[in-house]
Design an enzyme around this catalytic site. Structure first.
Site, mmCIF file in Angstrom:
data_model
loop_
_atom_site.group_PDB
_atom_site.id
_atom_site.type_symbol
_atom_site.label_atom_id
_atom_site.label_comp_id
_atom_site.label_asym_id
_atom_site.label_seq_id
_atom_site.Cartn_x
_atom_site.Cartn_y
_atom_site.Cartn_z
ATOM 1 N N ARG A 1 -4.736 5.696 -8.677
ATOM 2 C CA ARG A 1 -4.500 7.143 -8.716
ATOM 3 C C ARG A 1 -4.372 7.626 -10.163
ATOM 4 N NH1 ARG A 1 0.491 7.587 -4.605
ATOM 5 N NH2 ARG A 1 0.212 9.829 -4.971
ATOM 6 N N LEU B 1 0.873 -1.175 0.000
ATOM 7 C CA LEU B 1 0.000 0.000 0.000
ATOM 8 C C LEU B 1 0.913 1.229 0.000
ATOM 9 C CD1 LEU B 1 -2.805 -0.832 2.629
ATOM 10 C CD2 LEU B 1 -2.976 -0.943 0.145
ATOM 11 N N ASP B 2 0.533 2.245 -0.773
ATOM 12 C CA ASP B 2 1.325 3.475 -0.809
ATOM 13 C C ASP B 2 1.389 4.123 0.569
ATOM 14 O OD1 ASP B 2 1.662 3.109 -3.503
ATOM 15 O OD2 ASP B 2 0.144 4.582 -4.094
ATOM 16 N N PHE B 3 2.401 4.958 0.763
ATOM 17 C CA PHE B 3 2.569 5.718 2.001
ATOM 18 C C PHE B 3 1.279 6.421 2.412
ATOM 19 C CE2 PHE B 3 3.324 10.062 3.609
ATOM 20 C CZ PHE B 3 3.898 9.779 4.834
ATOM 21 N N THR C 1 -1.865 5.791 1.419
ATOM 22 C CA THR C 1 -3.080 4.979 1.317
ATOM 23 C C THR C 1 -3.282 4.234 2.631
ATOM 24 O OG1 THR C 1 -2.748 4.663 -1.060
ATOM 25 C CG2 THR C 1 -4.253 3.140 0.047
#
Length: 310
Positions: free
Chosen positions: A180, A69-71, A73
């Protein structure tokens, strides 16, 4: 409870804990792990703090993260507690049998209520944008690969007075920053996405993207968890829903039913494929046996003919 407050070492929310897996509700401003000495606050360190006895010294980070998971998210993140469990989960993600669904607030009111976004995504090689991804056909897009995202509109409303839409996003492929980039490509970037607004969308306290649902079809018991919806007026009063098009619970249930049916058909097709392969293999053996028997009979007749002639 969900909160708009920054993460802390103690703020780890556990959604599932078994002998093989921990699934946590990742905070919205924290990295999963980091090799940088100065980054002390990560999910890795939260896990070490809460479950020091479960850290595996044979791994670099101490814990086996099954996906990313992105930073910025938040939401459901699966961690395997042993090598065998990690392998089982990894195969589900690799074979795309795992189901992931995200909640997001996007800019503007999305008119088309259900749609499939199919923009191939590649690495952006343009100067100053090498940390970004981009869609095929844009300047600097390298090695674009096919990507699919299912988008379902849940609610129209306002965020700080601006029109926004609450959507459910299901990635059918797994490219970096896929959700995104796809939302940005249709003119509805995710609220608070600093990177893909080129620094313009910096007012909200977070990027409004949340991993709400995670289902991993493990045998004999599948894993199914949901991380609480953070996009509620009770959590963030700046978000004001005005028109509900679909209820989240019913939408998720329909998604899971559809995925279960797809998985059932996939398994039936796999069984049929295995059956055909086995039949061809048996048929080949029978043919070889028949040919061998005919050759043996021919040789026997030749021998008898020679013997009779003596």
């Amino acid at each position: 409870m969900m909160t708009t407050q920054p993460a802390s070492l103690e703020s780890l929310r556990v959604l599932h804990h078994s002998d093989d897996f921990i699934i946590v509700d990742k905070h919205w401003d924290i990295r999963i792990d980091s090799k940088m000495w100065y980054e002390k606050l990560t999910v890795q360190e939260q896990l070490r703090h809460r479950f020091p006895e479960l850290a595996d010294p044979s791994t670099y980070y101490g814990f086996r993260f099954c996906h990313q998971l992105d930073f910025s998210t938040s939401g459901a993140l699966c961690v395997a507690l042993n090598k065998a469990a990690a392998g089982r989960a990894y195969r589900c993600f690799k074979d795309r049998t795992a189901t992931k669904a995200y909640l997001a607030l996007v800019r503007g009111w999305v008119e088309e209520e259900t749609q499939t976004l199919e923009f191939p995504i590649g690495k952006n090689s343009s100067e100053g944008k090498t940390h970004m991804m981009c869609i095929e056909g844009t300047e600097g897009c390298e090695n674009p690969k096919p990507c699919q995202t299912e988008l379902t509109v849940l609610e129209h409303g306002l965020y700080e007075g601006d029109a926004v839409t609450k959507v459910l996003l299901q990635p059918l492929t797994g490219r970096t920053h896929q959700l995104r980039v796809h939302c940005s490509a249709i003119g509805h970037p995710i609220v608070g996405d600093f990177t893909y607004s080129l620094g313009a969308d910096e007012a909200p306290y977070r990027m409004m993207l949340h991993a709400h649902l995670l289902q991993i079809p493990l045998e004999p018991q599948p894993l199914l968890v949901s991380a609480e919806d953070p996009f509620l007026p009770t959590v963030d009063p700046k978000w004001l829903p005005q028109r509900v098009l679909r209820a989240l619970t019913a939408t998720v249930e329909a998604l899971l039913e559809r995925r279960m049916e797809e998985e059932r058909k996939r398994r039936e097709e796999e069984r049929e494929r295995v059956r055909r392969v086995e039949e061809r293999r048996k048929g080949g053996r029978k043919q070889r046996t028949k040919e061998e028997s005919e050759e043996q009979e021919r040789q026997c007749q030749e021998w008898l003919s020679e013997w009779a002639g003596d």
